[in-house]
Design an enzyme around this catalytic site. Structure first.
Site, PDB file in Angstrom:
ATOM      1  N   HIS A   1     -11.295  89.527  82.971  1.00 44.42           N
ATOM      2  CA  HIS A   1     -11.692  89.022  81.666  1.00 44.42           C
ATOM      3  C   HIS A   1     -12.330  87.638  81.761  1.00 44.42           C
ATOM      4  O   HIS A   1     -12.164  86.916  82.742  1.00 44.42           O
ATOM      5  CB  HIS A   1     -10.482  88.962  80.717  1.00 44.42           C
ATOM      6  CG  HIS A   1      -9.424  87.996  81.158  1.00 44.42           C
ATOM      7  ND1 HIS A   1      -9.506  86.640  80.920  1.00 44.42           N
ATOM      8  CD2 HIS A   1      -8.258  88.184  81.828  1.00 44.42           C
ATOM      9  CE1 HIS A   1      -8.440  86.031  81.418  1.00 44.42           C
ATOM     10  NE2 HIS A   1      -7.674  86.958  81.980  1.00 44.42           N
TER      11      HIS A   1
ATOM     12  N   GLU B   1      -1.884  92.490  82.533  1.00 42.76           N
ATOM     13  CA  GLU B   1      -1.531  91.509  83.551  1.00 42.76           C
ATOM     14  C   GLU B   1      -0.052  91.631  83.916  1.00 42.76           C
ATOM     15  O   GLU B   1       0.767  92.141  83.139  1.00 42.76           O
ATOM     16  CB  GLU B   1      -1.853  90.092  83.039  1.00 42.76           C
ATOM     17  CG  GLU B   1      -1.522  88.958  84.009  1.00 42.76           C
ATOM     18  CD  GLU B   1      -2.266  89.024  85.334  1.00 42.76           C
ATOM     19  OE1 GLU B   1      -2.107  90.037  86.048  1.00 42.76           O
ATOM     20  OE2 GLU B   1      -2.965  88.054  85.676  1.00 42.76           O
TER      21      GLU B   1
END
Length: 204
Positions: free
Chosen positions: A11, A84
Site C-alpha cells: 500500500h 498485515e
C-alpha cells in the site's frame, strides 16, 4: 497452461508510516497525500494492463492504493488473509528496532528461526503464513485469471513471498519493501518466480 502474472504491491504511504507508528491489522488508516500520489503514479503506469482480478486486504489503505483500478470496474475481492501481521498491544505506538528492546527481541527471534514468537496479543509469522495458505491455494486454482493485482502490507507481503518462493520464514527480510513498491511474479502451474524485485520505477 498459460503463465499467470501476479503484480504484488504494498500500500501507499500513510501518516503512520512517516511517524514510525506501527499499524498492523488493528489500525485501519488512510493514505496521506503522498500515498494518494503514489497510487495515482502506479495507476498511470499500469492502467493499460488487462487485469482479470484485483485482490486486497480488508483494510482501507490497500483499497485506496488501487482505487483507480477499482473505479474501472475491475472484479475485486478483499481477503483478511492479506491483512498485515497483528502487532497486538503495540499497534498504534511508535516502536523501532533501535528504540524498543521488546520489538527488537522478537525480530531477533524470527531471524534465529523462532518464527512462532510474537509481541503480546499479536501474531507470529507462522500464524500469518497459516492464514495466507488458503488464499495461495485459491490463487493457484484460478487459471482463468491470467493477470492479477494484489495489494497488501509490508510484513505480510514478506511472509507471502517466502511461501510463494519456498523460502524459510527466516529469510523474510530478504524481501525489502517501500510504499507502493512492486514485485512481479510468474506462476507456471508448478512454481512461482520473481520477474521484478522491489520495482519503484513508476514512482520516479
Amino acid at each position: 497452461m498459460s503463465v499467470k502474472k501476479i503484480y504484488l504491491v504494498r500500500h501507499g504511504q500513510t501518516d503512520f508510516n512517516v511517524q514510525n507508528i506501527v499499524q498492523g491489522s488493528g489500525v485501519d488508516s488512510d493514505l496521506n497525500e503522498k500515498g494518494r500520489q503514489q497510487a495515482e503514479q502506479f495507476f498511470a503506469a499500469y492502467r493499460h494492463l488487462p487485469f482479470d482480478k484485483v485482490y486486497t486486504s480488508v483494510l482501507r489503505r490497500t483499497h485506496q492504493s488501487v482505487r483507480g483500478f477499482l473505479e474501472l470496474g475491475l472484479p475485486h475481492e478483499q481477503h483478511a488473509a492479506l491483512n498485515e501481521i497483528s502487532w497486538g498491544v503495540r499497534e498504534g505506538t511508535r516502536i523501532t528496532p533501535e528504540e524498543d528492546a521488546e520489538y527488537q527481541g522478537v525480530l531477533d527471534q524470527w531471524n534465529r528461526g523462532e518464527t512462532f514468537a510474537r509481541l503480546t496479543g499479536g501474531e507470529s509469522p507462522d500464524e500469518v503464513a497459516a492464514r495466507q495458505r488458503p488464499f495461495i491455494e485459491l490463487l493457484k486454482s484460478r487459471p482463468e485469471e491470467e493477470n492479477v493485482l494484489i495489494c497488501m502490507h509490508g510484513r505480510a507481503m514478506r511472509v507471502l513471498l517466502c511461501q510463494l518462493l519456498n523460502y524459510p520464514l527466516t529469510r523474510m527480510d530478504s524481501f525489502e519493501h517501500r510504499n507502493l513498491c512492486l514485485y512481479k511474479l510468474h506462476y507456471t502451474g508448478s512454481m512461482f518466480t520473481v520477474r521484478n524485485f522491489l520495482d519503484v520505477t513508476h514512482l520516479e
